[in-house]
Design a protein around this motif. Structure first.
Motif, PDB file in Angstrom:
ATOM      1  N   VAL A 289      12.848   5.148   3.426  1.00  0.00           N
ATOM      2  CA  VAL A 289      13.770   5.021   2.293  1.00  0.00           C
ATOM      3  C   VAL A 289      14.092   3.572   1.953  1.00  0.00           C
ATOM      4  CG1 VAL A 289      14.840   7.266   2.734  1.00  0.00           C
ATOM      5  CG2 VAL A 289      15.834   5.193   3.765  1.00  0.00           C
ATOM      6  N   SER A 290      13.582   2.617   2.750  1.00  0.00           N
ATOM      7  CA  SER A 290      13.932   1.217   2.534  1.00  0.00           C
ATOM      8  C   SER A 290      12.760   0.291   2.822  1.00  0.00           C
ATOM      9  CB  SER A 290      15.116   0.819   3.443  1.00  0.00           C
ATOM     10  OG  SER A 290      15.374  -0.565   3.351  1.00  0.00           O
ATOM     11  N   GLN A 291      12.725  -0.803   2.087  1.00  0.00           N
ATOM     12  CA  GLN A 291      11.709  -1.830   2.297  1.00  0.00           C
ATOM     13  C   GLN A 291      11.760  -2.367   3.730  1.00  0.00           C
ATOM     14  OE1 GLN A 291       9.582  -3.018  -0.369  1.00  0.00           O
ATOM     15  NE2 GLN A 291       8.451  -3.977   1.306  1.00  0.00           N
ATOM     16  N   SER A 292      12.927  -2.282   4.341  1.00  0.00           N
ATOM     17  CA  SER A 292      13.078  -2.767   5.714  1.00  0.00           C
ATOM     18  C   SER A 292      12.212  -1.982   6.699  1.00  0.00           C
ATOM     19  CB  SER A 292      14.542  -2.684   6.152  1.00  0.00           C
ATOM     20  OG  SER A 292      15.007  -1.340   6.138  1.00  0.00           O
ATOM     21  N   GLN A 293      11.787  -0.777   6.305  1.00  0.00           N
ATOM     22  CA  GLN A 293      10.949   0.057   7.167  1.00  0.00           C
ATOM     23  C   GLN A 293       9.456  -0.116   6.886  1.00  0.00           C
ATOM     24  OE1 GLN A 293      13.041   3.513   5.596  1.00  0.00           O
ATOM     25  NE2 GLN A 293      13.486   4.147   7.697  1.00  0.00           N
ATOM     26  N   ILE A 294       9.149  -0.745   5.750  1.00  0.00           N
ATOM     27  CA  ILE A 294       7.745  -0.828   5.320  1.00  0.00           C
ATOM     28  C   ILE A 294       7.134  -2.131   5.839  1.00  0.00           C
ATOM     29  CG2 ILE A 294       6.182  -0.794   3.342  1.00  0.00           C
ATOM     30  CD1 ILE A 294       8.240   0.860   1.862  1.00  0.00           C
ATOM     31  N   THR A 295       6.577  -2.056   7.018  1.00  0.00           N
ATOM     32  CA  THR A 295       5.950  -3.206   7.676  1.00  0.00           C
ATOM     33  C   THR A 295       4.517  -3.371   7.187  1.00  0.00           C
ATOM     34  OG1 THR A 295       5.139  -1.820   9.475  1.00  0.00           O
ATOM     35  CG2 THR A 295       7.356  -2.772   9.727  1.00  0.00           C
ATOM     36  N   GLU A 296       3.872  -4.448   7.620  1.00  0.00           N
ATOM     37  CA  GLU A 296       2.463  -4.665   7.281  1.00  0.00           C
ATOM     38  C   GLU A 296       1.607  -3.509   7.815  1.00  0.00           C
ATOM     39  OE1 GLU A 296       1.091  -6.962   5.391  1.00  0.00           O
ATOM     40  OE2 GLU A 296       3.078  -7.797   4.964  1.00  0.00           O
ATOM     41  N   GLU A 297       1.967  -3.016   8.975  1.00  0.00           N
ATOM     42  CA  GLU A 297       1.233  -1.891   9.556  1.00  0.00           C
ATOM     43  C   GLU A 297       1.374  -0.636   8.694  1.00  0.00           C
ATOM     44  OE1 GLU A 297       1.051   0.727  13.730  1.00  0.00           O
ATOM     45  OE2 GLU A 297       2.526  -0.869  13.486  1.00  0.00           O
ATOM     46  N   VAL A 298       2.582  -0.387   8.208  1.00  0.00           N
ATOM     47  CA  VAL A 298       2.824   0.773   7.343  1.00  0.00           C
ATOM     48  C   VAL A 298       2.013   0.651   6.056  1.00  0.00           C
ATOM     49  CG1 VAL A 298       4.562   1.899   5.895  1.00  0.00           C
ATOM     50  CG2 VAL A 298       5.099   1.326   8.270  1.00  0.00           C
ATOM     51  N   LEU A 299       1.984  -0.552   5.470  1.00  0.00           N
ATOM     52  CA  LEU A 299       1.219  -0.768   4.235  1.00  0.00           C
ATOM     53  C   LEU A 299      -0.279  -0.601   4.482  1.00  0.00           C
ATOM     54  CD1 LEU A 299       3.062  -3.797   2.587  1.00  0.00           C
ATOM     55  CD2 LEU A 299       2.995  -1.428   1.775  1.00  0.00           C
ATOM     56  N   ALA A 300      -0.753  -1.064   5.632  1.00  0.00           N
ATOM     57  CA  ALA A 300      -2.176  -0.916   5.962  1.00  0.00           C
ATOM     58  C   ALA A 300      -2.553   0.564   6.058  1.00  0.00           C
ATOM     59  CB  ALA A 300      -2.487  -1.636   7.267  1.00  0.00           C
ATOM     60  N   LYS A 301      -1.690   1.359   6.678  1.00  0.00           N
ATOM     61  CA  LYS A 301      -1.937   2.806   6.787  1.00  0.00           C
ATOM     62  C   LYS A 301      -1.899   3.476   5.418  1.00  0.00           C
ATOM     63  CE  LYS A 301      -0.283   3.501  11.536  1.00  0.00           C
ATOM     64  NZ  LYS A 301       0.728   4.158  12.391  1.00  0.00           N
ATOM     65  N   ALA A 302      -0.969   3.016   4.559  1.00  0.00           N
ATOM     66  CA  ALA A 302      -0.880   3.578   3.207  1.00  0.00           C
ATOM     67  C   ALA A 302      -2.144   3.264   2.415  1.00  0.00           C
ATOM     68  CB  ALA A 302       0.349   3.018   2.492  1.00  0.00           C
ATOM     69  N   GLU A 303      -2.696   2.056   2.610  1.00  0.00           N
ATOM     70  CA  GLU A 303      -3.928   1.672   1.914  1.00  0.00           C
ATOM     71  C   GLU A 303      -5.110   2.512   2.404  1.00  0.00           C
ATOM     72  OE1 GLU A 303      -6.712  -2.268   1.096  1.00  0.00           O
ATOM     73  OE2 GLU A 303      -4.611  -2.505   1.687  1.00  0.00           O
ATOM     74  N   GLU A 304      -5.166   2.730   3.713  1.00  0.00           N
ATOM     75  CA  GLU A 304      -6.242   3.562   4.258  1.00  0.00           C
ATOM     76  C   GLU A 304      -6.147   4.992   3.740  1.00  0.00           C
ATOM     77  OE1 GLU A 304      -8.929   2.689   6.062  1.00  0.00           O
ATOM     78  OE2 GLU A 304      -8.220   0.654   5.653  1.00  0.00           O
ATOM     79  N   ALA A 305      -4.930   5.497   3.639  1.00  0.00           N
ATOM     80  CA  ALA A 305      -4.728   6.848   3.111  1.00  0.00           C
ATOM     81  C   ALA A 305      -5.156   6.919   1.649  1.00  0.00           C
ATOM     82  CB  ALA A 305      -3.270   7.251   3.258  1.00  0.00           C
ATOM     83  N   ALA A 306      -4.869   5.860   0.893  1.00  0.00           N
ATOM     84  CA  ALA A 306      -5.252   5.827  -0.517  1.00  0.00           C
ATOM     85  C   ALA A 306      -6.773   5.808  -0.660  1.00  0.00           C
ATOM     86  CB  ALA A 306      -4.643   4.593  -1.185  1.00  0.00           C
ATOM     87  N   LYS A 307      -7.433   5.047   0.198  1.00  0.00           N
ATOM     88  CA  LYS A 307      -8.899   4.989   0.166  1.00  0.00           C
ATOM     89  C   LYS A 307      -9.507   6.354   0.508  1.00  0.00           C
ATOM     90  CE  LYS A 307      -9.365   0.052   1.271  1.00  0.00           C
ATOM     91  NZ  LYS A 307      -9.786  -0.940   2.297  1.00  0.00           N
ATOM     92  N   ALA A 308      -8.923   7.016   1.516  1.00  0.00           N
ATOM     93  CA  ALA A 308      -9.424   8.329   1.909  1.00  0.00           C
ATOM     94  C   ALA A 308      -9.260   9.331   0.773  1.00  0.00           C
ATOM     95  CB  ALA A 308      -8.680   8.806   3.154  1.00  0.00           C
ATOM     96  N   GLU A 309      -8.154   9.217   0.063  1.00  0.00           N
ATOM     97  CA  GLU A 309      -7.887  10.111  -1.062  1.00  0.00           C
ATOM     98  C   GLU A 309      -8.903   9.874  -2.189  1.00  0.00           C
ATOM     99  OE1 GLU A 309      -4.322  10.931  -4.330  1.00  0.00           O
ATOM    100  OE2 GLU A 309      -3.841   9.910  -2.442  1.00  0.00           O
ATOM    101  N   LEU A 310      -9.187   8.602  -2.477  1.00  0.00           N
ATOM    102  CA  LEU A 310     -10.151   8.272  -3.533  1.00  0.00           C
ATOM    103  C   LEU A 310     -11.561   8.743  -3.147  1.00  0.00           C
ATOM    104  CD1 LEU A 310      -8.910   4.677  -4.462  1.00  0.00           C
ATOM    105  CD2 LEU A 310      -8.658   6.759  -5.827  1.00  0.00           C
ATOM    106  N   LYS A 311     -11.883   8.608  -1.878  1.00  0.00           N
ATOM    107  CA  LYS A 311     -13.195   9.049  -1.402  1.00  0.00           C
ATOM    108  C   LYS A 311     -13.337  10.559  -1.546  1.00  0.00           C
ATOM    109  CE  LYS A 311     -16.335   8.729   2.550  1.00  0.00           C
ATOM    110  NZ  LYS A 311     -16.514   8.205   3.944  1.00  0.00           N
ATOM    111  N   ALA A 312     -12.257  11.271  -1.165  1.00  0.00           N
ATOM    112  CA  ALA A 312     -12.266  12.732  -1.269  1.00  0.00           C
ATOM    113  C   ALA A 312     -12.372  13.186  -2.724  1.00  0.00           C
ATOM    114  CB  ALA A 312     -11.001  13.296  -0.637  1.00  0.00           C
ATOM    115  N   GLU A 313     -11.851  12.398  -3.617  1.00  0.00           N
ATOM    116  CA  GLU A 313     -11.912  12.724  -5.050  1.00  0.00           C
ATOM    117  C   GLU A 313     -13.248  12.334  -5.675  1.00  0.00           C
ATOM    118  OE1 GLU A 313      -8.603  10.618  -6.628  1.00  0.00           O
ATOM    119  OE2 GLU A 313      -7.105  12.057  -5.933  1.00  0.00           O
ATOM    120  N   GLY A 314     -14.084  11.620  -4.883  1.00  0.00           N
ATOM    121  CA  GLY A 314     -15.400  11.227  -5.380  1.00  0.00           C
ATOM    122  C   GLY A 314     -15.373  10.033  -6.299  1.00  0.00           C
ATOM    123  N   LYS A 315     -14.306   9.236  -6.227  1.00  0.00           N
ATOM    124  CA  LYS A 315     -14.217   8.039  -7.059  1.00  0.00           C
ATOM    125  C   LYS A 315     -15.177   6.972  -6.520  1.00  0.00           C
ATOM    126  CE  LYS A 315     -10.659   8.964  -9.909  1.00  0.00           C
ATOM    127  NZ  LYS A 315     -10.346  10.347  -9.520  1.00  0.00           N
TER     128      LYS A 315
END
Length: 321
Positions: free
Chosen positions: A233-259
């Motif tokens: 719920v806060s930027q204070s919780q969103i570390t570099e590690e959290v952002l890296a995981k979010a980026e990996e999840a986004a890539k996996a989603e795009l791959k699954a969509e065939g983009k």
């Protein structure tokens, strides 16, 4: 029996603000003694104030005042019981008269104990006006703020906000008013997410996730689109590690969509921005710098003030209700 003249009545009215008939009655009862008549009106106010002490005084007028060199200001509310009295010109005039006195005091307690005039304190004036108006009258919110440059904003006599800036830059008056308008409208409670207590953030995270899950249960029943369940719920919780995981999840989603992988770089920034937006709801509600600027929602408040080379050093808000 003392001869009560129109001039006597008018003198008492000017001194107390009481109505003509109340002043005449007080003077008759005091046999023309001015000081005793003032005391009679005060006693009437005390009696009415005691009888109405448990009444709700959520109406009234919110007012603000900044000193001549824009280095200090005060916001306060003069509260009463009904909207009818709160909108009365005389009541609003009293609120503005009082805030002009309040600018000289740091706390509500000091202000109430100060002299209204030669015969009574501000607190006694409020009791007197309770007798005159017949409603509970009191100072509700009271906030004093100092800074290199201070500006204020009042929204329809219901909300007053004040902002201090780090420097008296060229457009300081506009900036301070804009930020005060933001504070009045959006009700921030602290300056930045960096000010939030970790235990508070953790409790809010749990509560907001539970609330979203409950909302989705109802949306399922209605056949409507579900809300994204936040992880944070806060930027204070969103570390570099959290952002890296979010980026990996986004890539996996795009791959699954065939983009095609060559266009991912154009899509991922938007997904990360959405992830941050979905997971910083507490900041957006409570933290001034992290809110969307009401005059341009493409910017955060922090971005707005940064373009002027100035910082917000403090803000205060008072509201009726």
């Amino acid at each position: 029996m003392a001869n009560i003249t129109a001039a006597d009545v008018n003198k008492l009215r000017q001194a107390t603000g009481a109505g003509m008939m109340d002043c005449k009655k007080a003077l008759v009862e005091a046999e023309g003694d001015f000081d005793k008549a003032v005391e009679n009106l005060r006693k009437k106010g005390q009696k009415i104030a005691a009888n109405r002490s448990d009444r709700d005084s959520s109406e009234g007028a919110a007012v603000a005042l900044v000193n001549a060199d824009n280095t200090a200001g005060v916001v306060m509310t003069l509260n009463c019981e009904t909207d009818f009295v709160g909108k009365n010109d005389g009541f609003v005039a009293l609120a503005n008269e009082l805030v002009n006195k309040a600018i000289n005091f740091a706390t509500k307690e000091d202000f109430l104990a100060s002299a209204y005039n030669d015969t009574m304190t501000v607190a006694e004036k409020l009791i007197e006006q309770t007798g005159v108006i017949g409603e509970k009258i009191e100072i509700g919110g009271f906030e004093k703020l100092e800074g290199a440059f201070v500006g204020a904003y009042v929204h329809v006599n219901k909300i007053a906000a004040i902002t201090a800036l780090s420097a008296a830059v060229k457009d300081a008056e506009v900036i301070a008013k804009d930020i005060s308008m933001q504070v009045a409208s959006m009700g921030a409670e602290t300056l930045s997410y960096k000010d939030l207590d970790p235990a508070y953030v953790a409790a809010e995270t749990e509560a907001r996730i539970a609330a979203t899950i409950k909302d989705n249960e109802e949306l399922v029943r209605l056949g409507k689109t579900l809300k994204n369940i936040p992880q944070y719920v806060s930027q204070s919780q969103i570390t570099e590690e959290v952002l890296a995981k979010a980026e990996e999840a986004a890539k996996a989603e795009l791959k699954a969509e065939g983009k095609p992988e060559q266009i991912w770089d154009k899509i991922i920034p938007g997904k990360i921005a959405r992830f941050i937006s979905d997971n910083t709801s507490l900041d957006q509600e409570k933290c001034l710098l992290d809110q969307n600027f009401i005059k341009d929602e493409s910017k955060k408040v922090a971005d707005y003030v940064k373009q002027f080379g100035v910082e917000i050093t403090g803000f205060k808000r008072v509201t009726l209700g």
